[in-house]
Design a protein around this motif. Structure first.
Motif: not given
Length: 586
Positions: A324-335, A422-433
């Protein structure tokens, strides 16, 4: 004397499971309890979740804005790479640090002033903190503003879920509490798009590029304050806790849209009164210290505290907060090298998380139950994290500028990008709720606020540590190593949840004590079957007004004195008399 609607027992004599349906069954409840008074109160306290979400999303994009980088020296050539990582993590995590203090403050404020007054105080303080930030010229002032904002946000995660769990009917309590969890992602999405918009349309040399998104915090706080004044009704359970019984009945009557002498109101108030009286008999002291000691000396409370803290630790180190916080950096890692592309992909992530959070709230958490929703969410997050880690292992050069990738590597990169979503989808269904929902459900009224505050201290302490650690983990463990670490935490988490987390969907708040008094090794796996809900509110089922419905007499002191016209399917008169006569204040 008042006419009762006809009710029937809600328990299944054969103990059979309820059939799954894509809608919560409310046929046994009076239709009046689902009304606009309830919905507006839930909406205002639900939107309170956007306070935390907006900050996370805002700082995620803000620290990539060129004007912000220049203003606060995030690419200062005189600093080492490790010093710059420390500076970035300090700015990012200062709100989490302040939120630890805010959660501790909530121990006093939420019970002393009530849920609504606390919300209003939070909004006022939030405005002051935002003004300090947008007028910052130095890192020190920025730190101060973000630290003060944390004091407000730390209280929102206690005040919001506590209020929502207390006013929501039990059949939709998961949905109502997940409104709060979902608006975390409404805030994140709003912030992502605000940053993306200013990156496109505001000059890189203008501080307005980061000031404008930060200023929206003032608008959100103002709208919440005004909404709480006009649309919210104070929690009846809190009013009973502080001895305001008559006002509690009036408020519950308004929220449920039923007369004060309606059996649904009487049963719900009676259950709360009974729990309060039992806890008062068990302990003469009401001091905060005595309640804190009980978390270690009373077996059922000790298990619940362990459960709440365990969920926070495993959830916060699952990697979702880092994404969530470092999303731009992680998108940079995939090009995605261009900053505007990173912000656009991040904005889409906000939409995905918001959508999945509300799909979970409306169609999963109250239907499949807490446990199944948690298993599905963690599994999705686990598989997504593993794929991303493998991609970074095999294609580490994707994070470099101006690198030529093969067609298969580009295809794998698009898959890795999809796995972030998809990781965001899993997080919202699981731990975050579950991290907000379970805390507000499982503790008794006497210690609910204090327990939630203590657990949220662990929430923000781990979030702060995670925010601080992620930049250094990416350096020390390499990019892929950090994601293998998150994968390991998720694998441990799904096993831990299977053994320890009980199913509490559909139970009244007052029925939790019996469940958590089971032997510790049975609570998670078999607790729901061994201890069904036997509170009075489960004994009353709505079947419409019919001839021969029961009538009840209420004395001047609020005692249940007489039933007439009740047949064998009506409320158990003798049980209701013996258990609640004198308990219900009208």
């Amino acid at each position: 004397m008042s006419l009762f609607n006809k009710f029937r027992s809600s328990t299944n004599p054969d103990g059979s499971k309820k059939q799954f349906r894509w809608r919560v069954s409310t046929s046994n409840d009076p239709p009046e309890i689902y009304n606009w008074t309830l919905y507006m109160s839930v909406l205002i306290f639900g939107i309170l979740g956007s306070a935390r979400g907006y900050d996370e999303g805002c700082i995620s994009g803000t620290k990539t804005q060129k004007s912000f980088i220049h203003q606060f020296g995030l690419k200062d050539p005189t600093k080492t790479e490790d010093e710059l990582a420390t500076l970035k993590s300090n700015i990012t995590s200062m709100v989490q640090l302040g939120s630890i203090g805010g959660s501790l403050m909530a121990i006093y404020f939420v019970d002393r002033f009530g849920r609504i007054r606390t919300l209003q105080g939070v909004c006022a303080f939030w405005v002051v903190a935002a003004i300090i930030q947008i007028t910052s010229k130095t890192v020190g002032q920025l730190y101060a503003g973000r630290l003060l904002e944390g004091f407000s946000i730390g209280q929102t995660v206690v005040c919001g879920p506590t209020y929502l769990s207390e006013v929501a009917p039990k059949s939709i309590r998961g949905l109502c509490t997940c409104i709060f969890a979902g608006t975390v992602y409404f805030g994140i999405m709003l912030a992502y798009f605000a940053n993306y918009g200013t990156a496109l349309h505001v000059s890189n040399t203008s501080n307005l590029q980061w000031i404008a998104p930060t200023s929206i915090k003032i608008v959100l706080a103002g709208l919440l304050f005004i909404g709480s004044v006009f649309f919210c009704i104070e929690s009846p359970r809190w009013l009973i806790k502080v001895g305001k019984h008559e006002q509690a009945v009036k408020n519950l009557s308004k929220i449920r849209n039923l007369p004060v002498d309606h059996p649904y109101i009487l049963s719900e108030i009676a259950d709360v009164n009974e729990q309060v009286q039992q806890l008062e008999k068990a302990s003469e002291s009401h001091s905060m210290w005595n309640i804190l000691v009980e978390f270690f000396t009373i077996k059922s409370l000790r298990y619940r505290l362990f459960l709440g803290i365990g969920i926070q630790i495993l959830g916060q180190w699952s990697g979702a907060n880092a994404i969530t916080i470092y999303a731009p950096e992680f998108f940079a890692m995939v090009g995605k090298a261009k900053s505007t592309d990173q912000l656009m992909m991040t904005a889409i992530l906000g939409v995905v998380k918001l959508t999945s959070a509300y799909l979970c709230a409306f169609f999963v958490v109250d239907f499949l139950g807490r446990r199944k929703s948690l298993y599905i969410g963690i599994t999705i997050q686990l598989v997504s994290t593993l794929y991303f880690a493998i991609y970074l292992t095999l294609v580490p050069q994707a994070a470099e500028d101006h690198v030529d990738l093969t067609l298969s590597q580009k295809a794998a990169g698009r898959g890795a990008m999809a796995m972030i979503y998809m990781s965001g989808v899993g997080w919202t269904m699981g731990w975050n709720s579950i991290q907000y929902l379970i805390n507000s459900e499982i503790f008794p009224l006497r210690s609910r606020n204090i327990a939630t505050s203590v657990i949220m201290v662990f929430h923000f302490a781990n979030q702060y540590a995670n925010s601080k650690a992620t930049p250094h983990m990416l350096l020390a463990m390499s990019n892929y190593g950090a994601f293998y670490f998150f994968f390991t935490v998720l694998a441990i988490g799904i096993s831990w949840c299977w053994f320890f987390v009980p199913e509490v969907a559909g139970r009244s708040l007052e029925s939790m004590e019996e469940l958590f008094n089971l032997p510790w090794y049975l609570i998670g796996r078999r607790g729901a079957k061994l201890c069904p809900d036997h509170t009075e509110i489960t004994r009353v089922h709505y079947h419409g007004e019919k001839e021969g419905a029961a009538r009840i007499s209420i004395s001047d002191k609020g005692e249940v004195t007489h039933f007439e016209g009740a047949d064998s399917d009506s409320i158990d008169q003798e049980s209701f008399h013996s258990k609640h006569s004198g308990d219900v204040h009208v």
